[in-house]
Design a protein around this motif. Structure first.
Motif, PDB file in Angstrom:
ATOM      1  N   GLU B  36       0.868  -1.281   0.012  1.00  0.00           N
ATOM      2  CA  GLU B  36      -0.082   0.046   0.027  1.00  0.00           C
ATOM      3  C   GLU B  36       0.946   1.220  -0.159  1.00  0.00           C
ATOM      4  OE1 GLU B  36      -2.415   0.739   3.492  1.00  0.00           O
ATOM      5  OE2 GLU B  36      -0.839   0.220   4.776  1.00  0.00           O
ATOM      6  N   SER B 201      -2.993   4.977  -1.439  1.00  0.00           N
ATOM      7  CA  SER B 201      -4.302   4.211  -1.487  1.00  0.00           C
ATOM      8  C   SER B 201      -4.897   4.003  -0.102  1.00  0.00           C
ATOM      9  CB  SER B 201      -3.568   2.674  -1.774  1.00  0.00           C
ATOM     10  OG  SER B 201      -2.462   2.342  -0.747  1.00  0.00           O
ATOM     11  N   GLU B 218      -9.848   5.500   2.918  1.00  0.00           N
ATOM     12  CA  GLU B 218      -9.469   4.422   1.818  1.00  0.00           C
ATOM     13  C   GLU B 218      -9.551   5.155   0.360  1.00  0.00           C
ATOM     14  OE1 GLU B 218      -8.195   1.327   1.768  1.00  0.00           O
ATOM     15  OE2 GLU B 218      -8.619   0.930   3.920  1.00  0.00           O
ATOM     16  N   ALA B 220      -9.645   3.936  -2.935  1.00  0.00           N
ATOM     17  CA  ALA B 220      -9.681   2.708  -3.643  1.00  0.00           C
ATOM     18  C   ALA B 220      -9.819   3.320  -5.183  1.00  0.00           C
ATOM     19  CB  ALA B 220     -10.901   1.827  -3.392  1.00  0.00           C
ATOM     20  N   TYR B 221      -8.856   3.373  -5.920  1.00  0.00           N
ATOM     21  CA  TYR B 221      -8.978   3.854  -7.322  1.00  0.00           C
ATOM     22  C   TYR B 221      -8.268   3.036  -8.316  1.00  0.00           C
ATOM     23  CZ  TYR B 221      -9.191   7.089 -11.175  1.00  0.00           C
ATOM     24  OH  TYR B 221      -9.375   7.620 -12.592  1.00  0.00           O
ATOM     25  N   ASP B 222      -8.902   2.207  -9.092  1.00  0.00           N
ATOM     26  CA  ASP B 222      -7.962   1.119  -9.974  1.00  0.00           C
ATOM     27  C   ASP B 222      -7.424   1.876 -11.188  1.00  0.00           C
ATOM     28  OD1 ASP B 222      -8.515  -0.491  -8.209  1.00  0.00           O
ATOM     29  OD2 ASP B 222     -10.522  -1.380  -9.132  1.00  0.00           O
ATOM     30  N   GLY B 223      -8.152   3.047 -11.587  1.00  0.00           N
ATOM     31  CA  GLY B 223      -7.452   3.614 -13.082  1.00  0.00           C
ATOM     32  C   GLY B 223      -6.332   4.086 -12.467  1.00  0.00           C
ATOM     33  N   ARG B 225      -3.309   7.213 -12.182  1.00  0.00           N
ATOM     34  CA  ARG B 225      -3.499   8.507 -11.685  1.00  0.00           C
ATOM     35  C   ARG B 225      -2.905   9.440 -12.290  1.00  0.00           C
ATOM     36  NH1 ARG B 225      -4.118   7.546  -5.218  1.00  0.00           N
ATOM     37  NH2 ARG B 225      -5.063   5.641  -5.170  1.00  0.00           N
TER      38      ARG B 225
END
Lengths: 257, 252
Positions: B36, B201, B218, B220-223, B225
């Motif tokens: 993380e 994260s 949190e 939480a972002y998958d794309g 940055r």
């Protein structure tokens, strides 16, 4: 030549010319004040004696400075490694420093050969700025860098060699420049106290001797050589300092623009 | 993140006071999980940096425990607020330092040093001296040095606080790129809400002194940055939530 350099040289030439004119015009006898031209002539005619003495004094000065560097730096490192050692012995270092050398010299002359006594005197005058400056430098390493060395579990010796000694270098070099001049002063003062005659006589003895004989031009010639030696030592040590720090220290950074 | 994997390190009930009487930390509980990017965010003087120093073993807690999953502290990289380079040593030698302290010779260290310098985009500067570099470049050297031993944990103590805004944004992007390449677990101390949301994260918001964790957020972002992320509603919302958390802390 830049004006910065030309100006002091011009002033120097003017002073010498005024001195020469004054002596000739007022007809001052050479045993009171010799003209610069006479001093120059004496320097040439007496060069055999004077150069030998210059060599003696320079040798003692260089030797004393070398001892001061070796012992001063070694003590600073020991003091930095063991605080109790510093607490115990630093006062002695200060006592040796603050007692005027001219007062210690007669005692040393009782215990030691004149040559050795002069060397020890010059050393005693010269070591303190090296010890004090190096000790300060060793204690001045950046605290974040010290943390970094701790993080990587550096040994004390690694910390000394790779961090504290390089950090102390500019401080040491500052002390060295002071010590160079002091070593010469110490050597001269001790030579006068020792009064060594004959082949081992340094420049200071030549001054004393010339004084007894009222040979004032030779006195001035010897004085001139001592000044030149002092200036040369200072310039040489300054050059060493600039060379050692040229890549990284702020003191060697080009200013302006 | 699976709950079955224990955290890389657990801090429980950490307390730390200083000789001058200030209590920097009191009852700090915090887990650092594998992989993380954790930001420690809080008002100045709240003990975030102290927490980081305790994790790095640069300082000892007065109370509480620090438990490492493997029973011992792994390799740690540390980046200070200043670049903290040795001014007398070349860039190569500065990055060499951690390896050198472990007994690796200059020749053996060479390829690894060039590798990390390449990673931070300073490959051509190995012979330069720190004073010849800009503030941002010096900070990259500092990051390269922290990464040279392939640490399991990277600790960064407000590394970009002293840099100008443009350099700071650039280094933020570089740090994200490094993270994507290396995946090093990172704990990052900052007092900038935007920086923490952009990079992290997870954000742990500290209370005022004596510091402990007030709340965790949190991100939480998958794309990717990228710059779009910076103007996305998700980013704006997270910034708002983080700011609110910080305001609450300040109001207490």
């Amino acid at each position: 030549m830049s004006a910065e350099r030309a100006l002091p040289m011009l002033v120097c030439a003017a002073v010498l010319a005024a001195w020469e004119t004054l002596v000739r015009w007022a007809e001052i006898p050479p045993y009171i004040l010799p003209a610069p031209s006479l001093i120059a002539t004496t320097l040439i005619t007496d060069w055999g004696t004077l150069s030998g003495s210059l060599w003696v004094t320079l040798r003692i000065t260089a030797l004393a400075l070398a001892l001061a560097v070796g012992i001063g730096v070694a003590l600073a490192i020991l003091f930095a490694q063991w605080r109790w050692l510093e607490r115990s012995f630093f006062p002695f270092a200060v006592v040796l420093q603050v007692t005027p050398i001219i007062a210690i010299a007669p005692l040393l002359l009782v215990y030691l050969e004149p040559g050795t006594a002069v060397l020890v005197c010059a050393f005693l005058v010269a070591y303190f700025p090296i010890l004090a400056n190096t000790a300060l430098g060793l204690a001045s390493a950046d605290h974040n860098l010290r943390d970094l060395f701790d993080l990587y579990r550096a040994t004390r010796w690694q910390q000394m060699r790779l961090l504290r000694l390089p950090a102390a270098l500019p401080y040491f070099l500052g002390g060295l420049r002071i010590a160079g001049g002091l070593a010469l002063i110490g050597a001269i003062a001790a030579e006068i106290a020792a009064g060594t005659a004959g082949r081992g006589a340094g420049l200071a003895y030549r001054i004393v001797e010339a004084g007894y004989r009222l040979n004032i031009p030779r006195m001035f010639a010897a004085l001139f050589l001592i000044s030149i030696a002092g200036i040369a030592i200072y310039l040489a040590l300054e050059a060493v300092s600039r060379l050692a720090l040229r890549r990284w220290h702020d003191s060697t950074r080009e200013r302006g623009a | 993140m699976s709950l079955s994997i224990p955290p890389l390190v657990s801090l429980r009930g950490l307390a730390k006071s200083f000789a001058n009487g200030t209590t920097a930390l009191s009852g700090l509980d915090l887990d650092v999980r594998d992989g993380e990017f954790l930001s420690l965010l809080g008002p100045s003087g709240c003990g975030k940096s102290t927490a980081l120093r305790l994790i790095a073993n640069l300082s000892q807690p007065d109370g509480g425990t620090i438990d490492w999953r493997d029973g011992k502290r792994p390799e740690i990289g540390f980046v200070f607020q200043d670049a903290t380079l040795m001014p007398w040593a070349s860039i190569f030698e500065n990055v060499w330092l951690p390896l050198r302290l472990r007994g690796t010779s200059r020749a053996d260290a060479g390829s690894r040093i060039r590798e990390v310098l390449d990673l931070v985009g300073l490959k051509e500067f190995e012979k330069a001296f720190p004073r010849e570099l800009s503030g941002g470049m010096k900070m990259r050297v500092s990051i390269a040095r922290a990464l040279v031993l392939r640490p399991a944990l990277l600790l960064m103590d407000e590394p970009f606080a002293a840099l100008d805004e443009i350099t700071r944004l650039k280094l933020n992007r570089d740090l994200l790129r490094l993270r994507a390449e290396l995946g090093t677990t990172t704990v990052f101390v900052t007092h900038s809400v935007y920086e923490s949301v952009y990079l992290s994260s997870r954000i742990a918001v500290f209370t005022q002194r004596p510091g402990r964790i007030a709340t965790e957020i949190e991100i939480a972002y998958d794309g990717p940055r990228d710059e779009d992320f910076r103007v996305s509603p998700f980013y704006v919302e997270k910034c708002r939530a983080t700011s609110r958390a910080l305001e609450q802390v300040m109001a207490e």
